[in-house]
Design a protein around this motif. Structure first.
Motif, short mmCIF file in Angstrom:
data_model
loop_
_atom_site.label_atom_id
_atom_site.label_comp_id
_atom_site.label_asym_id
_atom_site.label_seq_id
_atom_site.Cartn_x
_atom_site.Cartn_y
_atom_site.Cartn_z
N ARG A 214 -51.54 95.35 -87.41
CA ARG A 214 -51.22 94.02 -86.93
C ARG A 214 -52.32 93.63 -85.92
N TRP B 232 -42.93 97.46 -82.12
CA TRP B 232 -43.15 97.81 -83.52
C TRP B 232 -42.86 99.30 -83.70
N SER C 92 -43.98 92.38 -88.64
CA SER C 92 -44.11 90.94 -88.45
C SER C 92 -44.78 90.34 -89.68
#
Length: 524
Positions: A269, A184, A97
């Motif tokens: 993240r 992910w 992302s």
């Protein structure tokens, strides 16, 4: 050696997207970018203008994305198509992302992927695992979801309620074992090609997932497990991420550089947009030749430690029960634990009479335990247990004493250990009782293991298990290593029990003797 094509899904901060793409391609890898079509056109034009001449960058066909929708999976598939076509030399395809940053070097990441030679994707049984903590579970699959829960809440729940009222459900595709996990992931080229081919030949599966709620947590996870042998799958994400108690992603800041590097992951993240120093250091790290990263993997434990105590300058301000999180030095908490609650209550009644100590009976086990007004914190078991030390501190203060007796069920070893770790002195008295079959049968009914109509034969089969469980609770208490542990035994002499009780209460043996001389103390 591994060559990575990153599948970058972003919807904001064009400058950060450009910087990330340039950083990743500078080391010889590739990036396929999907930028949310809901974003202003001018924003995407800036990204395209900055990167269109970079041979390591490809652009995916854009779609409008919404959280929880099929559109997120479609965006990912579009990025996959672009990457497979543009980068024939790519061996691995890694989901990222716009908030992700590397926490290892590119050299380390390639060696890691070569060493694993497997697909890295969380893939847990949808129905048997506890991956979903709250909210819809089976409902995500068996009902059709056409609307976005965040932007079309009334339509979302109205459609759901209508289907449920009419009994309109659907079956999961019969040949698929539904799996769930983080979106992910990193897949090998052959695996991704199998997924894309499966998509083309199974329109029925595609129709199913298009109206599944939050399909980005199930689509790839299910298909990879269906198409790839289990021994070629590592059920983990290569990206380090954590969630708060509220289900929100944890954000990382400038002072967490060393913590991130020590995690056994390749990226992290999500990084705070304001953490410019952290972003710069992690960006430089990707280009380094470094491969020595001592791994301690303590990130989640450390985060739990920090958030439970409050963190200066962050959102976690100390609450009153954290400010008052100790019972206080010089105080003495006396714990009486007994499976037969009525026996413990008889003992504490006699302690009140003979020793004059305040006693509270099973306040963490029994909702109806009489308690003074403590500002509302005493009203439910859940509140008492959650703020256990605050409750006890207020009880010390309400009774104007530094010595307090409470009763606990032997199963509450967690509470005993928590109080043992406090700064106060904690003493524990275990009352060891004899248990007849009749008593255990009654216990089974009281705790819901059996009903009034349960056959005697069925209860008879339960009794050995219940008896062993009670014995195991006592063993766990004795194995826990409490500094001040005393025991009253139903089978012991009055003199022996008086000596134990005197040591527990720190009173004279004449007082203890009068207490244990209660003839009906251990009776049912």
């Amino acid at each position: 050696m591994a060559r990575i094509a990153f599948l970058l899904l972003a919807h904001k901060d064009p400058d950060a997207v450009v910087a990330q793409a340039e950083r990743l391609t500078a080391t010889g890898d590739h990036v396929a970018i999907h930028f949310d079509a809901s974003a202003p056109k001018g924003t995407f034009r800036r990204i395209h203008a900055a990167l269109r001449d970079n041979p390591g960058v490809a652009f995916a066909r854009r779609v409008r994305c919404g959280w929880g929708e099929w559109s997120l999976v479609q965006a990912t598939l579009n990025a996959c198509e672009a990457a497979l076509e543009a980068f024939p030399g790519a061996t691995h395809f890694y989901m990222l992302s716009g908030d992700c940053m590397p926490i290892k070097s590119a050299r380390y990441a390639r060696a890691f992927l070569d060493r694993e030679d497997a697909d890295l994707i969380e893939s847990f049984d949808y129905f048997e695992s506890d991956w979903i903590k709250t909210g819809f579970k089976e409902e995500r699959l068996v009902y059709r979801h056409w609307f976005n829960e965040r932007t079309q809440k009334r339509r979302f729940y109205a459609a759901f309620a209508l289907q449920r009222r009419l009994g309109i459900t659907r079956a999961v595709p019969a040949d698929l074992r539904m799996m769930i996990g983080s979106q992910w992931w990193c897949l090998r080229r052959a695996t991704l090609e199998r997924v894309m081919a499966f998509r083309a030949r199974r329109p029925d599966v595609m129709r199913f997932f298009r109206t599944t709620w939050i399909p980005d947590e199930t689509f790839f996870q299910t298909l990879v497990r269906h198409l790839v042998r289990e021994e070629e799958i590592r059920p983990r994400t290569p990206t380090f991420l954590m969630f708060s108690d509220y289900g929100m992603p944890v954000t990382f800041y400038n002072d967490q550089y060393d913590l991130l590097l020590s995690q056994d992951f390749l990226f992290a993240r999500k990084i705070s947009p304001e953490a410019m120093d952290l972003k710069a250091r992690l960006g430089d790290l990707w280009a380094e030749e470094r491969t020595d990263f001592p791994l301690s993997d303590e990130g989640r434990r450390l985060h739990a430690f920090l958030t439970s105590r409050g963190r200066v300058g962050r959102r976690f301000a100390p609450r009153f029960w954290e400010r008052e999180a100790t019972l206080g030095r010089g105080r003495e908490l006396l714990l009486v634990t007994c499976k037969k609650w009525h026996v413990a209550k008889r003992l504490t009644a006699r302690i009140r009479e003979e020793a004059g100590l305040p006693c509270i009976d099973y306040l963490f086990d029994e909702e109806a335990t009489p308690l003074p007004d403590l500002g509302g914190i005493e009203t439910t078991l859940e509140k008492r247990q959650r703020h256990r030390r605050a409750v006890l501190r207020m009880l010390f203060e309400r009774h104007g004493t530094d010595r307090l007796v409470i009763c606990l069920d032997p199963a509450r070893l967690d509470l005993m250990q928590d109080f043992q770790d406090d700064r106060c002195v904690t003493r524990l008295l275990e009352m060891e009782c004899a248990f007849t079959d009749d008593y255990l049968a009654g216990h089974a009914r009281r705790v819901g293991l059996a009903g009034e109509a349960t056959a005697d034969e069925t209860i008879g089969r339960l009794l050995p298990t219940i008896r062993q469980e009670i014995a195991d609770e006592g063993d766990r208490i004795r194995d826990a290593g409490f500094a001040h542990l005393h025991r009253l035994r139903e089978t012991a002499t009055d003199a022996g029990n008086a000596a134990e009780l005197a040591a527990f209460l720190r009173c004279g043996e004449d007082v203890a003797g009068r207490i244990v001389d209660t003839r009906y103390l251990f009776e049912d």
